[in-house]
Motif scaffolding. Structure first.
Motif: not given
Lengths: 100, 168
Positions: B48, B50-53, B56, B124, B127-129, B133-134, B137
């Motif tokens: 996760y 690695l997926l810029v999350a 999560v 992206v 501030d992605f993830g 930011a989340v 949202l």
């Protein structure tokens, strides 16, 4: 090549492992763990597509999936305890009174 | 170069992840299965990141590897399993058919992924993830589902107590 395909393939593999575990294992606790594995595979797909699309909606969905998994684990394990108390077993094949 | 580094880290997490996921299915003792699952959750948290999350990944470690698996281990210990609960499962014919069906699902998914071509990453925002930011949202666009989740958790808590308690 760094792309979403690797992550999607990994999620598909995880989902299959979880699915095979659900149908093969007879211990109700291990079946629960395999369901958690399948939920995580779904989460991985959401996050891979979120990264691919550059949109964070997938992160919000993954958050809800984690919350639902927590609720599911709490209720499911309570049911496991109740079944064990009345039947004295965790073996799924012996808990089949609804079948007849 | 960055691509190859990412791919290297991906395999670094993906191979132990699949191994520990297989460990959940193969393990005979539920405690071993649970420990394998904890390891799988940790490796998945790495994927996760690695997926810029980041949020999560953090929740994965905190809620899944922390809370949910502790509950699982509590229940395993509470039920004090007997020897006959650990006997290897005899697979019936229908279960072999189901395993075959599971690999069918894998084949369908693999074909779908292959046919979708190479899904490249988009660039992206910085501030992605992140939590900020989340969180923004969640508290704007997803406010209603967020509140519904709190209700769901409340119902789950009450339901778990009612189901598991011998006498209220």
């Amino acid at each position: 090549m760094a792309a979403a395909n690797h992550y999607l393939a990994l999620a598909a593999l995880l989902f299959t492992i979880g699915l095979v575990g659900v149908v093969v294992k007879r211990n109700i606790l291990v079946v629960f763990m395999c369901v958690e594995l399948m939920l995580n595979a779904a989460n991985l797909t959401f996050l891979a597509f979120a990264r691919h699309q550059g949109s964070m909606n997938g992160h919000a969905i993954a958050f809800f999936v984690i919350a639902v998994a927590a609720a599911e684990a709490a209720v499911g394990l309570a049911i496991v305890i109740a079944v064990f108390r009345t039947r004295g077993t965790l073996w799924m094949d012996e808990v089949s009174s609804l079948k007849n | 170069m960055a691509d190859r580094a990412e791919l290297f880290v991906f395999w670094l997490f993906a191979i132990p992840l699949v191994a520990s996921a297989l460990g959940v299915v193969v393990a005979r003792n539920p405690v071993n299965a649970a420990m394998s699952l904890v390891a799988a959750f940790f490796f998945l948290a790495g994927i996760y990141v690695l997926l810029v999350a980041h949020l999560v990944a953090f929740l994965q470690v905190l809620v899944y590897a922390g809370a949910i698996m502790v509950v699982f281990l509590f229940v395993i210990m509470l039920l004090s399993l007997h020897e006959e609960d650990l006997k290897p499962a005899r697979l019936k014919a229908i279960q072999w058919a189901a395993v075959f069906g599971g690999f069918g699902v894998l084949a369908v998914l693999a074909t779908a992924i292959r046919d979708s071509g190479i899904l490249h990453w988009k660039t992206v925002a910085p501030d992605f993830g992140t939590v900020r930011a989340v969180g923004r949202l969640l508290f704007t666009q997803y406010l209603l589902p967020f509140e519904a989740t709190s209700l769901l958790l409340l119902v789950a808590i009450v339901g778990a107590v009612v189901v598991a308690k011998e006498r209220i």
